[in-house]
Structure formats: structure tokens, C-alpha cells
Design a protein around this motif. Structure first.
Motif, mmCIF file in Angstrom:
data_model
loop_
_atom_site.group_PDB
_atom_site.id
_atom_site.type_symbol
_atom_site.label_atom_id
_atom_site.label_comp_id
_atom_site.label_asym_id
_atom_site.label_seq_id
_atom_site.Cartn_x
_atom_site.Cartn_y
_atom_site.Cartn_z
ATOM 1 N N CYS A 212 -12.010 15.901 49.240
ATOM 2 C CA CYS A 212 -12.189 17.331 49.492
ATOM 3 C C CYS A 212 -11.487 17.759 50.779
ATOM 4 O O CYS A 212 -10.955 18.874 50.857
ATOM 5 C CB CYS A 212 -13.677 17.656 49.557
ATOM 6 S SG CYS A 212 -14.519 17.544 47.956
ATOM 7 N N HIS B 79 -7.558 26.356 51.437
ATOM 8 C CA HIS B 79 -8.776 27.055 51.006
ATOM 9 C C HIS B 79 -9.903 26.049 50.803
ATOM 10 O O HIS B 79 -9.666 24.882 50.501
ATOM 11 C CB HIS B 79 -8.525 27.841 49.718
ATOM 12 C CG HIS B 79 -7.564 28.975 49.887
ATOM 13 N ND1 HIS B 79 -7.930 30.199 50.407
ATOM 14 C CD2 HIS B 79 -6.223 29.051 49.638
ATOM 15 C CE1 HIS B 79 -6.867 30.991 50.464
ATOM 16 N NE2 HIS B 79 -5.815 30.315 50.002
ATOM 17 N N TYR C 287 -13.508 26.498 46.615
ATOM 18 C CA TYR C 287 -13.706 25.743 45.369
ATOM 19 C C TYR C 287 -14.410 24.412 45.639
ATOM 20 O O TYR C 287 -15.219 23.947 44.834
ATOM 21 C CB TYR C 287 -12.361 25.509 44.682
ATOM 22 C CG TYR C 287 -11.625 26.794 44.371
ATOM 23 C CD1 TYR C 287 -12.139 27.700 43.446
ATOM 24 C CD2 TYR C 287 -10.436 27.113 45.029
ATOM 25 C CE1 TYR C 287 -11.481 28.897 43.173
ATOM 26 C CE2 TYR C 287 -9.780 28.307 44.768
ATOM 27 C CZ TYR C 287 -10.311 29.192 43.837
ATOM 28 O OH TYR C 287 -9.662 30.374 43.581
ATOM 29 N N TRP D 31 -18.109 25.247 46.193
ATOM 30 C CA TRP D 31 -18.760 25.535 44.912
ATOM 31 C C TRP D 31 -19.026 24.241 44.142
ATOM 32 O O TRP D 31 -20.130 24.051 43.595
ATOM 33 C CB TRP D 31 -17.884 26.466 44.062
ATOM 34 C CG TRP D 31 -18.161 27.927 44.252
ATOM 35 C CD1 TRP D 31 -17.320 28.858 44.778
ATOM 36 C CD2 TRP D 31 -19.369 28.630 43.925
ATOM 37 N NE1 TRP D 31 -17.919 30.100 44.801
ATOM 38 C CE2 TRP D 31 -19.184 29.986 44.274
ATOM 39 C CE3 TRP D 31 -20.593 28.246 43.382
ATOM 40 C CZ2 TRP D 31 -20.168 30.951 44.087
ATOM 41 C CZ3 TRP D 31 -21.583 29.206 43.185
ATOM 42 C CH2 TRP D 31 -21.373 30.529 43.538
ATOM 43 N N TYR D 32 -18.026 23.386 44.088
ATOM 44 C CA TYR D 32 -18.230 22.115 43.393
ATOM 45 C C TYR D 32 -19.390 21.334 44.004
ATOM 46 O O TYR D 32 -20.235 20.781 43.287
ATOM 47 C CB TYR D 32 -16.956 21.254 43.443
ATOM 48 C CG TYR D 32 -17.230 19.811 43.074
ATOM 49 C CD1 TYR D 32 -17.398 19.444 41.746
ATOM 50 C CD2 TYR D 32 -17.363 18.831 44.059
ATOM 51 C CE1 TYR D 32 -17.689 18.132 41.395
ATOM 52 C CE2 TYR D 32 -17.665 17.521 43.729
ATOM 53 C CZ TYR D 32 -17.816 17.175 42.385
ATOM 54 O OH TYR D 32 -18.127 15.880 42.062
ATOM 55 N N ASP E 100 -13.486 33.407 50.960
ATOM 56 C CA ASP E 100 -12.519 32.470 51.538
ATOM 57 C C ASP E 100 -11.240 33.222 51.879
ATOM 58 O O ASP E 100 -10.536 33.689 50.977
ATOM 59 C CB ASP E 100 -12.254 31.345 50.524
ATOM 60 C CG ASP E 100 -11.270 30.297 51.035
ATOM 61 O OD1 ASP E 100 -10.693 30.504 52.116
ATOM 62 O OD2 ASP E 100 -11.093 29.279 50.356
#
Length: 547
Positions: free
Chosen positions: A359, A368, A371, A374-375, A531
Motif C-alpha cells: 500500500c 493518492h 483507494y 477504502w480497501y 483525496d
């Protein structure tokens, strides 16, 4: 009337001038530590930070598998949960201070001081002869751990640009996972072959060595001020009121309903004093402090930043709960040995380390973070929900899959949300953002452990009251004090053993439901996070600054 207006305008003007001066000083302090390094020097310093953070999390997680054995030796079966709570209370109390303290003084020497505190009181834990000595020593270890956790992240933020920070903070997060993995394994090895005390004896020289490594390898940065000027800028009032608030709120929360009644004068008076002190802390930070330890404008600059910071409180409840209560499940419910429980925890911490690195790379390469976040929350929420499949006879797949999901969720949240928060704030606030974020996470952890401990104790006691046909009244009273002990079932019949295991499991499932609510709040609140890339507010366009 005109005179009153003039006075009000004068006071408002003076307050604005003082606030502007404080911002200028904060900029100066932060800039004095900014020290972007060459690749070679960066890797050397980053390695030293990784070793320090790894050592801190080894210390924090090792005790989780040792608690039943420590409780038995120190005759603390009914109070051993305070070992974790004491550490988190002191961590939370001093984390408020570390961000601004490191701005005013040297990051390097504050970190060295914290490592030395951790080393000395780890050694003291090994010599503890009573539960209260252990709780006090673990409290001091919490101070050291809080400083190490905050300062390593602050120093990395000083030496790496925000666009590259995701990658390096992700790797740093992997060392958190490795510390979480090795801590229980090391402790269980010592328990099996030597003693839990010997583990803490070992931690002392390693802590001293880590402090020496920091001394030799990490560059020295500090603001150009005299000692008198530095001491004058410390927010003494803020630290006093925050400390009183944290102590007087967390102690009754930790013991209410188990050690004393919620309606007792002690609990009520503690909560009142804690609440008033909390309000005084906010007043001091808003109106009085020249350099507030936690600037309240962090919570009003942007809704996204406010949400990212407050999420830490709720995922702290789950994160620290996992650390303490997964070993509880394996050792108490599944009857695993300490080493077997530690091996199973690898299914949690190895995905955490791997996901953290991946990540971090994704954030740095794409620019960014949304995402990834969120994951993380989706995986973590799903993993916590699947904990309901756990039980005394659950197959390995039902145990391992939730651990993997939880680990990967933590890896995608622990450090990426820090990068996200720094992208939503000013460069001068990078240390105080880390401090605020870590304080909220630790405070949530302390509250979460206290609530979980209360749920376990009350649920276990309630379940035992249903066993009147299996146990005598005196046996039930004795069993209620064994809620955190790895109880030998050899002297019980099959029906009695099954009843006790079910009592432990049903109590633990009530904690799982509590975690579900906490992590679900984080998932839902993420809807408001926007974001806008990896640039601090200083460098963003006017349009983006308002979102």
C-alpha cells in the motif's frame, strides 16, 4: 458603550497577534527539523528508525501471550488486564506531549530518552514481585513506547518528502507487523524454556543498543533557541489538564462494573473531575497556549482531516483489542500452548506487514491514498464480522481467513492514514498531526481494552451463574476470579469443561460485537474523506484547501 467596543476590539486584535506569532514560531520550529537526506544517508537513518519501532512493538505485543502465566505467578488472575491498561494510559498521556516536545527540543535526544526509559523499565518488569509493581513498571514502559512510536514516524516525516512518504511509512508499518509477529513468539519461547522474567532481562541490553544506534546514526536537529526560551514555550497547563483528564476518565472506565460499581462515589467523582479537566484542556489549547500541544485547528481546517483523525479512536479500540484478545482466544478457549498461539498469530501479522509495504508503494506511485484506505476498512470490517465463526471446535479455515483479512486491513490503515492526514494539513503541523493521531489511537485502545475487559468479566460472571447444577456456589465464586487464567480442566468433568469453555467463548463473542460497531463507524465515516493528492495545505491550490 464605545469604550467597551474598543476594549473588545483591542483584546481580539491582541489574541490574533498572539496567534499569528504562535504560527510563525511553529513554522520556525518545524523548519528547523526538516532535513531531506541523500539516498545513502536516508537508508541509514531509516534503518535506525525501523529497528527502534520494531523493538517497541516487540515489547508491546510480547506481554499478550505471557499474561496468563504472569497472572498465575503474581496471583493476579482478577487484575492482570491492568498490565495492558496501565501501559496504554501512560502512552496516551505522554503522546499528547511528544509531538510539540520534539518540535521545541531535539527529535533525536527525545527518542533516545524514550528508548532508555523503555529499556530500564523492561528490566524492572523482570524484577516485579507484586501485581502493582508490574502495573507501574508497564506504565513507564508505555511512556517509552509512546515516544518511540511517535518520534520514529516524526523523524521519517522530516527526512522524506510527502510524495515519497507513503513508500517509507509503508515499510515502517511492515516493521510494526514484524514486531507484532516476533514479540509473542519470543515471549512464548522464553515462557516454554526459561521464564517470562528472562524475556524482560533480554530487552534491557537490546534497548540500550538501540539508543546507541540512534545516537551514532541519526543527525542532530534543533531550533536555534536558548534553553530558557524552549522551556517557556512548553504548554504546561495543557499537559496538566490532559493528563488529569486521561487518568481520571480511563481508571473508572477500566474498573467500572468489575472492581467497583458504576454508581459508586469514586467512579462518579473520577468521571466528573476527568470531564471538567478535559474541557479545561480544550479551553487552554484554544485560548491560552502559545504553542498548543494539539492545535484544535487540526479539527476545523478540513472535514477530511477531522474524520481521518477521529477514525483513529475507533480503530484503536479494535487494533489493541486484537493484540490482547486473539491470544486469549487461542490460549483460553482453544487451549493452545503459548508457542502454538504465537504461530497462529502469524496469519494476522504477516499479511499486515506485506500489505503495508504494498500500500505504501501504491500511494507513492499513484499520488493518492483513498483507494488504499477504502480497501483497508472494507477488509478489516469483513474480517471482524467473520470472527463470529470462531469457536472451540471451529476448523482452521474459519480461524485463519478472518485473521488474514484483519491483518491486511490493518496494514492498509495503520500507516496510510498517517500519510493521508499529513496531506490534509500544513507542513508545520506534521509532528502535532502524528501526535494527535497517535493519542487518539492510544486513547481509543485504552478505552477499548477497558470496555472489552468489562464485557469479558461481566459476561463470564453472568454465564457462570447459569451453572448452578454443575458447580457449587463456592466453586462459582472461585471461577469468577479465573476469567484471565489458563484454567486447568483436568479436575473437571466433561460437562463442566464444556460449560467453562462455552462461558469463555460467549464472553469473547460479545467483545467481537463491540469491535464490529467500532470498525463499521470507521468504514461509514470514510465517505466524507476527499483525496486531493500528496501535497500539504501549504502547497495546494486555494480551491483544494477548502475541501
Amino acid at each position: 458603550m464605545d469604550e467597551k467596543v474598543e476594549v473588545a476590539v483591542s483584546v481580539s486584535s491582541d489574541n490574533k497577534k498572539l496567534k499569528d506569532e504562535g504560527i510563525q514560531v511553529a513554522d520556525t520550529l518545524a523548519n528547523s527539523h526538516e532535513n531531506t537526506l541523500s539516498k545513502q544517508k536516508l537508508l541509514v537513518v531509516f534503518s535506525a528508525m525501523s529497528v527502534s519501532l520494531f523493538l517497541s512493538f516487540v515489547d508491546q505485543t510480547a506481554i499478550t501471550v505471557a499474561l496468563p502465566y504472569i497472572a498465575e505467578e503474581l496471583d493476579a488472575e482478577n487484575t492482570i488486564s491492568w498490565a495492558g491498561t496501565a501501559s496504554l494510559i501512560s502512552t496516551t498521556m505522554f503522546m499528547v506531549l511528544f509531538g510539540r516536545f520534539s518540535d521545541i527540543f531535539s527529535r533525536k535526544y527525545v527518542l533516545i530518552g524514550c528508548l532508555l526509559v523503555l529499556a530500564v523499565f523492561d528490566l524492572a518488569c523482570g524484577f516485579a514481585q507484586t501485581p502493582y509493581q508490574l502495573f507501574i513498571f508497564r506504565g513507564f514502559c508505555g511512556i517509552g513506547n509512546g515516544g518511540v512510536t511517535s518520534l520514529t514516524m516524526v523523524i521519517v516525516s522530516d527526512i522524506v518528502t510527502l510524495k515519497e512518504r507513503g513508500k517509507y511509512q509503508g515499510i515502517l508499518g511492515s516493521f510494526v507487523g514484524l514486531g507484532n509477529a516476533l514479540g509473542p513468539i519470543l515471549a512464548s519461547a522464553f515462557i516454554s524454556h526459561l521464564s517470562w522474567r528472562k524475556f524482560y532481562y533480554m530487552m534491557f541490553p537490546i534497548g540500550i543498543l538501540a539508543a546507541a544506534i540512534i545516537f551514532w546514526l541519526v543527525p542532530f536537529t534543533r531550533p536555534q533557541m536558548t534553553l530558557k526560551e524552549k522551556l517557556a514555550k512548553i504548554d504546561y497547563l495543557g499537559f496538566f489538564f490532559s493528563s488529569v483528564a486521561i487518568i481520571f476518565i480511563l481508571i473508572p472506565v477500566s474498573g467500572g462494573g468489575t472492581y467497583y460499581s458504576w454508581s459508586s462515589p469514586l467512579v462518579i467523582s473520577f468521571l466528573v473531575i476527568g470531564g471538567v479537566s478535559g474541557m479545561m484542556f480544550f479551553f487552554v489549547e484554544k485560548k491560552i497556549a502559545f504553542l498548543p500541544m494539539i492545535p484544535l485547528n487540526l479539527f476545523s481546517t478540513r472535514m477530511s482531516l477531522t474524520c481521518l483523525l477521529l477514525q483513529n479512536f475507533f480503530f484503536g479500540m479494535c487494533y489493541f483489542g486484537h493484540v490482547y484478545y486473539y491470544p486469549y482466544f487461542f490460549q483460553i478457549v482453544r487451549r493452545y500452548s503459548a508457542i502454538k498461539a504465537s504461530v497462529h498469530l502469524l496469519a494476522l501479522v504477516l499479511p499486515q506487514s506485506t500489505t503495508s509495504v504494498i500500500c505504501g508503494q501504491v500511494i507513492s506511485r499513484t499520488g493518492h491514498y483513498i483507494y488504499v484506505v477504502w480497501y483497508g476498512y472494507i477488509a478489516w470490517t469483513l474480517g471482524v464480522c467473520l470472527l463470529c465463526l470462531w469457536g472451540p471446535d471451529a476448523n482452521q479455515a474459519k480461524i485463519i481467513i478472518p485473521l488474514i483479512l484483519n491483518g491486511s486491513g490493518v496494514g492498509a490503515i495503520f500507516q496510510p492514514t498517517l500519510v493521508a492526514a499529513q496531506a490534509q494539513s500544513f507542513k508545520r503541523d506534521r509532528a502535532t498531526v502524528i501526535s494527535a493521531r497517535n493519542v487518539l489511537r492510544s486513547f481509543g485502545g485504552a478505552v477499548g481494552l477497558a470496555v472489552a475487559s468489562t464485557i469479558i468479566a461481566n459476561s463470564f460472571s453472568k454465564h457462570l451463574s447459569l451453572g448452578g447444577d454443575l458447580f457449587t456456589s463456592s466453586e462459582i465464586i472461585g471461577l469468577k476470579s479465573q476469567v484471565y487464567s489458563s484454567l486447568s480442566l483436568d479436575s473437571y468433568s466433561k460437562d463442566q469443561s464444556e460449560f467453562l469453555i462455552e462461558a469463555y467463548m460467549s464472553s469473547l463473542k460479545n467483545v467481537f460485537y463491540f469491535w464490529m460497531g467500532s470498525i463499521s463507524l470507521c468504514l461509514v465515516s470514510n465517505v466524507v474523506v476527499r483525496d486531493r493528492g500528496l501535497e500539504p495545505l501549504d502547497e495546494q491550490s486555494a480551491e483544494h484547501k477548502t475541501l
